[in-house]
Design a protein around this motif. Structure first.
Motif, PDB file in Angstrom:
ATOM      1  N   ALA A 170       0.820  -1.209   0.000  1.00  0.00           N
ATOM      2  CA  ALA A 170       0.000   0.000   0.000  1.00  0.00           C
ATOM      3  C   ALA A 170       0.855   1.262   0.000  1.00  0.00           C
ATOM      4  CB  ALA A 170      -0.936  -0.001   1.211  1.00  0.00           C
ATOM      5  N   MET A 171       1.950   1.252   0.780  1.00  0.00           N
ATOM      6  CA  MET A 171       2.811   2.432   0.850  1.00  0.00           C
ATOM      7  C   MET A 171       3.557   2.665  -0.465  1.00  0.00           C
ATOM      8  SD  MET A 171       2.338   3.911   3.751  1.00  0.00           S
ATOM      9  CE  MET A 171       0.621   3.469   3.429  1.00  0.00           C
ATOM     10  N   VAL A 172       3.990   1.581  -1.105  1.00  0.00           N
ATOM     11  CA  VAL A 172       4.652   1.732  -2.410  1.00  0.00           C
ATOM     12  C   VAL A 172       3.682   2.307  -3.427  1.00  0.00           C
ATOM     13  CG1 VAL A 172       5.662   0.467  -4.344  1.00  0.00           C
ATOM     14  CG2 VAL A 172       6.375  -0.058  -2.012  1.00  0.00           C
ATOM     15  N   GLN A 173       2.458   1.770  -3.417  1.00  0.00           N
ATOM     16  CA  GLN A 173       1.451   2.280  -4.344  1.00  0.00           C
ATOM     17  C   GLN A 173       1.160   3.748  -4.079  1.00  0.00           C
ATOM     18  OE1 GLN A 173      -2.455   0.634  -3.813  1.00  0.00           O
ATOM     19  NE2 GLN A 173      -3.170   1.266  -5.835  1.00  0.00           N
ATOM     20  N   SER A 174       1.041   4.112  -2.796  1.00  0.00           N
ATOM     21  CA  SER A 174       0.755   5.504  -2.451  1.00  0.00           C
ATOM     22  C   SER A 174       1.895   6.418  -2.869  1.00  0.00           C
ATOM     23  CB  SER A 174       0.508   5.622  -0.947  1.00  0.00           C
ATOM     24  OG  SER A 174       0.350   6.971  -0.558  1.00  0.00           O
ATOM     25  N   ALA A 175       3.134   6.007  -2.549  1.00  0.00           N
ATOM     26  CA  ALA A 175       4.287   6.863  -2.813  1.00  0.00           C
ATOM     27  C   ALA A 175       4.504   7.098  -4.299  1.00  0.00           C
ATOM     28  CB  ALA A 175       5.537   6.248  -2.190  1.00  0.00           C
ATOM     29  N   PHE A 176       4.185   6.082  -5.132  1.00  0.00           N
ATOM     30  CA  PHE A 176       4.462   6.202  -6.560  1.00  0.00           C
ATOM     31  C   PHE A 176       3.220   6.490  -7.394  1.00  0.00           C
ATOM     32  CE2 PHE A 176       8.111   3.913  -4.928  1.00  0.00           C
ATOM     33  CZ  PHE A 176       9.157   4.585  -5.544  1.00  0.00           C
TER      34      PHE A 176
ATOM     35  N   ALA B  50       0.430   8.810  -5.871  1.00  0.00           N
ATOM     36  CA  ALA B  50       0.033  10.165  -5.473  1.00  0.00           C
ATOM     37  C   ALA B  50       1.277  11.052  -5.363  1.00  0.00           C
ATOM     38  CB  ALA B  50      -0.701  10.131  -4.140  1.00  0.00           C
ATOM     39  N   PRO B  51       1.315  12.167  -6.073  1.00  0.00           N
ATOM     40  CA  PRO B  51       2.453  13.092  -5.941  1.00  0.00           C
ATOM     41  C   PRO B  51       2.408  13.798  -4.589  1.00  0.00           C
ATOM     42  CG  PRO B  51       0.781  14.006  -7.409  1.00  0.00           C
ATOM     43  CD  PRO B  51       0.340  12.626  -7.079  1.00  0.00           C
TER      44      PRO B  51
ATOM     45  N   VAL C 213     -10.699  20.924   8.399  1.00  0.00           N
ATOM     46  CA  VAL C 213     -11.212  20.220   7.222  1.00  0.00           C
ATOM     47  C   VAL C 213     -12.506  20.864   6.733  1.00  0.00           C
ATOM     48  CG1 VAL C 213     -12.446  18.096   6.612  1.00  0.00           C
ATOM     49  CG2 VAL C 213     -10.116  17.964   7.456  1.00  0.00           C
ATOM     50  N   ARG C 214     -13.328  21.306   7.676  1.00  0.00           N
ATOM     51  CA  ARG C 214     -14.584  21.942   7.292  1.00  0.00           C
ATOM     52  C   ARG C 214     -14.335  23.211   6.482  1.00  0.00           C
ATOM     53  NH1 ARG C 214     -18.539  22.978  12.195  1.00  0.00           N
ATOM     54  NH2 ARG C 214     -18.017  20.763  12.422  1.00  0.00           N
ATOM     55  N   ARG C 215     -13.250  23.904   6.793  1.00  0.00           N
ATOM     56  CA  ARG C 215     -12.917  25.138   6.078  1.00  0.00           C
ATOM     57  C   ARG C 215     -12.102  24.865   4.812  1.00  0.00           C
ATOM     58  NH1 ARG C 215     -12.410  29.975   8.977  1.00  0.00           N
ATOM     59  NH2 ARG C 215     -10.235  30.232   8.310  1.00  0.00           N
ATOM     60  N   ASN C 216     -11.514  23.664   4.738  1.00  0.00           N
ATOM     61  CA  ASN C 216     -10.673  23.325   3.587  1.00  0.00           C
ATOM     62  C   ASN C 216     -11.021  21.917   3.106  1.00  0.00           C
ATOM     63  OD1 ASN C 216      -8.469  25.662   3.852  1.00  0.00           O
ATOM     64  ND2 ASN C 216      -8.826  24.826   5.901  1.00  0.00           N
ATOM     65  N   PRO C 217     -12.179  21.741   2.462  1.00  0.00           N
ATOM     66  CA  PRO C 217     -12.688  20.403   2.120  1.00  0.00           C
ATOM     67  C   PRO C 217     -11.825  19.630   1.138  1.00  0.00           C
ATOM     68  CG  PRO C 217     -14.012  22.124   1.078  1.00  0.00           C
ATOM     69  CD  PRO C 217     -13.116  22.813   2.058  1.00  0.00           C
ATOM     70  N   ALA C 218     -10.931  20.294   0.401  1.00  0.00           N
ATOM     71  CA  ALA C 218     -10.080  19.570  -0.545  1.00  0.00           C
ATOM     72  C   ALA C 218      -9.191  18.558   0.167  1.00  0.00           C
ATOM     73  CB  ALA C 218      -9.217  20.554  -1.334  1.00  0.00           C
ATOM     74  N   LEU C 219      -8.886  18.813   1.439  1.00  0.00           N
ATOM     75  CA  LEU C 219      -8.038  17.896   2.201  1.00  0.00           C
ATOM     76  C   LEU C 219      -8.773  16.626   2.577  1.00  0.00           C
ATOM     77  CD1 LEU C 219      -5.065  18.799   3.088  1.00  0.00           C
ATOM     78  CD2 LEU C 219      -6.582  20.676   2.424  1.00  0.00           C
ATOM     79  N   ASN C 220     -10.086  16.616   2.413  1.00  0.00           N
ATOM     80  CA  ASN C 220     -10.921  15.473   2.783  1.00  0.00           C
ATOM     81  C   ASN C 220     -11.565  14.896   1.521  1.00  0.00           C
ATOM     82  OD1 ASN C 220     -12.028  13.828   4.954  1.00  0.00           O
ATOM     83  ND2 ASN C 220     -14.010  14.784   4.519  1.00  0.00           N
ATOM     84  N   SER C 221     -10.717  14.491   0.580  1.00  0.00           N
ATOM     85  CA  SER C 221     -11.222  14.024  -0.711  1.00  0.00           C
ATOM     86  C   SER C 221     -10.401  12.840  -1.197  1.00  0.00           C
ATOM     87  CB  SER C 221     -11.184  15.157  -1.733  1.00  0.00           C
ATOM     88  OG  SER C 221      -9.857  15.606  -1.941  1.00  0.00           O
ATOM     89  N   ARG C 222     -10.815  12.288  -2.333  1.00  0.00           N
ATOM     90  CA  ARG C 222     -10.135  11.126  -2.902  1.00  0.00           C
ATOM     91  C   ARG C 222     -10.099  11.244  -4.420  1.00  0.00           C
ATOM     92  NH1 ARG C 222     -11.974   6.181  -4.862  1.00  0.00           N
ATOM     93  NH2 ARG C 222     -14.117   6.670  -4.245  1.00  0.00           N
ATOM     94  N   TRP C 223      -9.003  10.760  -4.997  1.00  0.00           N
ATOM     95  CA  TRP C 223      -8.837  10.751  -6.449  1.00  0.00           C
ATOM     96  C   TRP C 223      -9.343   9.411  -6.979  1.00  0.00           C
ATOM     97  CZ3 TRP C 223      -6.792  14.508  -9.737  1.00  0.00           C
ATOM     98  CH2 TRP C 223      -6.528  14.106 -11.050  1.00  0.00           C
TER      99      TRP C 223
ATOM    100  N   ILE D  97       3.849   9.441   4.703  1.00  0.00           N
ATOM    101  CA  ILE D  97       3.302   8.928   3.448  1.00  0.00           C
ATOM    102  C   ILE D  97       1.795   8.797   3.606  1.00  0.00           C
ATOM    103  CG2 ILE D  97       3.241   6.964   1.864  1.00  0.00           C
ATOM    104  CD1 ILE D  97       6.122   6.450   2.433  1.00  0.00           C
ATOM    105  N   LEU D  98       1.082   9.208   2.577  1.00  0.00           N
ATOM    106  CA  LEU D  98      -0.380   9.191   2.620  1.00  0.00           C
ATOM    107  C   LEU D  98      -0.923   7.782   2.800  1.00  0.00           C
ATOM    108  CD1 LEU D  98      -1.098  11.594  -0.378  1.00  0.00           C
ATOM    109  CD2 LEU D  98      -1.369  12.136   2.041  1.00  0.00           C
ATOM    110  N   ASN D  99      -1.962   7.652   3.598  1.00  0.00           N
ATOM    111  CA  ASN D  99      -2.706   6.415   3.644  1.00  0.00           C
ATOM    112  C   ASN D  99      -3.416   6.279   2.300  1.00  0.00           C
ATOM    113  OD1 ASN D  99      -3.476   4.124   5.112  1.00  0.00           O
ATOM    114  ND2 ASN D  99      -5.443   5.013   5.653  1.00  0.00           N
ATOM    115  N   PRO D 100      -3.264   5.162   1.586  1.00  0.00           N
ATOM    116  CA  PRO D 100      -3.847   5.037   0.242  1.00  0.00           C
ATOM    117  C   PRO D 100      -5.316   5.427   0.205  1.00  0.00           C
ATOM    118  CG  PRO D 100      -2.446   3.158   0.705  1.00  0.00           C
ATOM    119  CD  PRO D 100      -2.529   3.944   1.982  1.00  0.00           C
TER     120      PRO D 100
END
Length: 467
Positions: A252-258, A260-261, A306-316, A399-402
């Motif tokens: 999961a960490m390899v996938q996340s690191a390579f 998500a920029p 997060v309520r003021r900055n909803p982009a941080l609470n999203s998924r690609w 590193i981001l949680n996938p």
């Protein structure tokens, strides 16, 4: 006298689309009588340790797999002898699970007779060749808790002699599958072997030494047993199979690191007011008996920001080429355990007041320590926090949680000289590290979010201007 029949229970998909699990221990033995939903085995998936309940009431006829075996989903693991008149599916009983694949008789149906996955104890069974993609059942995500303090969440070793149900099998010596195979080939009874590996683990050398002494138990070493990761005198390396949580986390960490920029920003703040607030809250009636730590306030600050900055609470969503913005927050808390990194999350944390959030954080930690974190508790997170300060680290690049857009790292709280009211004073200071997916979060959005979290921790009263 009623007739009996043999029923097989096949390893189910434990709710997260996992393809295999390792049998850790059996809680029953051949010949035992078991009741419906009695725990019969403990298995380890790539995410968590799970207890398997019995899909039938009857007698254990055969255990198809031994502890340490890695079994594919859909393979038979145990057979039951049940009465014909008791052969109805447990799903028909009020409150019982549906056994699905476990309900299959000893002769498994052919692929032509089984056009799709069938529901079982948890999730769905293996996909039959030629079938379409199954539809998942909706799951109920119960809130879990998190480590209220800034200490690492450590999962204790699972005792082999904990009694579950009415039957307790003999304690099984700790060893690995290759060592058990070696012992079997040499005719060595592992119960007679003294383990010199980490935590008493029986190694290949222990088995060979035992066999070389003519089957006499070897004397315990005079010196201390080496700690996990150490080596015995004469050994130059230690090899540990990559499996379970560590295998899943690594992938999961390899996938996340390579995939998500990552971009990371840092902010150092004076949190003295937050620590003073915690001291006051601990003495208040509303928080009596509640564990409050800097993590508690940091978690609340993240929820407000997060309520003021909803982009941080999203998924690609790569498959659908969409950006999914969540209108709720399942707050993940990274937990370091001997089995590897876990990030259980608190469901709908944004809907909790501070006392409830503090209790949920404490509950999450206790669940992780007890080794009871379930796969459902590890999925569905939307943003996470990792507490690297507990290791004395000031800052890092998490590193981001996938599947998540951001993760906030909390550094160690240190007493440092700091500018305060135009003078230099000793203050309580920590560094925040924010990593985010630059596909979803622009530098401005990430900076505003981090500034909001820092402002709340530097002056908790700032919350009144943000909500």
């Amino acid at each position: 006298m009623s007739a009996t029949m043999i029923k097989e229970f096949r390893l189910p998909d434990l709710g997260e689309g996992l393809t295999e699990s390792e049998i850790l221990s059996w809680k029953v033995a051949v010949g035992d009588t078991v009741s419906l939903n009695q725990v019969i085995a403990e298995v380890e998936t790539a995410k968590a340790v799970v207890e398997l309940p019995s899909p039938f009431a009857g007698v254990i006829k055969e255990l198809h797999e031994q502890p340490g075996s890695v079994v594919e989903v859909g393979k038979p693991i145990v057979s039951f002898e049940v009465a014909d008149d008791a052969g109805a599916s447990p799903a028909q009983a009020p409150g019982a699970f549906s056994p699905g694949m476990g309900e299959a008789p000893a002769e498994a149906p052919s692929a032509a007779e089984t056009p799709k996955r069938e529901p079982n104890l948890v999730g769905y069974g293996a996909v039959v060749e030629g079938s379409g993609r199954p539809t998942r059942r909706p799951r109920n995500f119960a809130p879990v808790e998190a480590s209220g303090n800034l200490a690492p969440v450590v999962e204790p070793a699972r005792p082999a002699d904990v009694q579950v149900g009415h039957v307790q099998p003999a304690e099984r010596p700790r060893s690995t599958p290759p060592v058990r195979k070696l012992a079997k080939g040499l005719g060595v009874d592992l119960a007679q072997v003294h383990g010199t590996g980490p935590g008493g683990l029986i190694t290949r050398e222990d088995v060979q030494d035992f066999a070389g002494h003519g089957g006499e138990p070897a004397a315990p070493p005079a010196g201390p047993v080496p700690v996990a990761g150490g080596t015995r005198p004469g050994e130059r390396e230690t090899r540990t199979p990559i499996k379970g949580v560590r295998k899943f986390t690594a992938a999961a960490m390899v996938q996340s690191a390579f995939t998500a920029p990552h971009a990371t920003e840092f902010l150092t703040v004076d949190v003295t007011p937050s620590l003073e607030l915690l001291a006051k809250l601990k003495n208040s009636r509303e928080f009596s008996g509640t564990r409050l730590t800097p993590l508690t306030l940091a978690a609340k600050a993240v929820l407000v920001a997060v309520r003021r900055n909803p982009a941080l609470n999203s998924r690609w969503d790569q498959d659908n080429q969409e950006i999914v913005t969540f209108n709720y927050v399942n707050l993940g808390i990274a937990a370091a355990t001997p089995r590897g990194l876990m990030v259980p999350n608190i469901k709908d944390a944004d809907a909790m007041a501070l006392p409830q959030l503090a209790q949920a954080l404490t509950a999450l930690a206790e669940t992780a320590r007890a080794g009871k974190t379930q796969p459902a508790d590890l999925s569905g997170g939307t943003i996470s926090i990792t507490n690297i300060g507990v290791f004395g680290i000031d800052a890092g690049t998490p590193i981001l949680n996938p599947g998540e857009a951001a993760i906030l790292g909390l550094g160690a709280v240190r007493t440092m000289p700091w500018e305060y009211k135009g003078e230099v004073a000793l203050r309580q200071v920590l560094t925040l590290s924010l990593s985010f997916d630059h596909r979803l979060v622009d530098g401005e959005q990430g900076s505003r979010f981090l500034a909001d979290v820092g402002a709340i921790l530097a002056e908790p009263g700032m919350v009144l201007t943000m909500v």
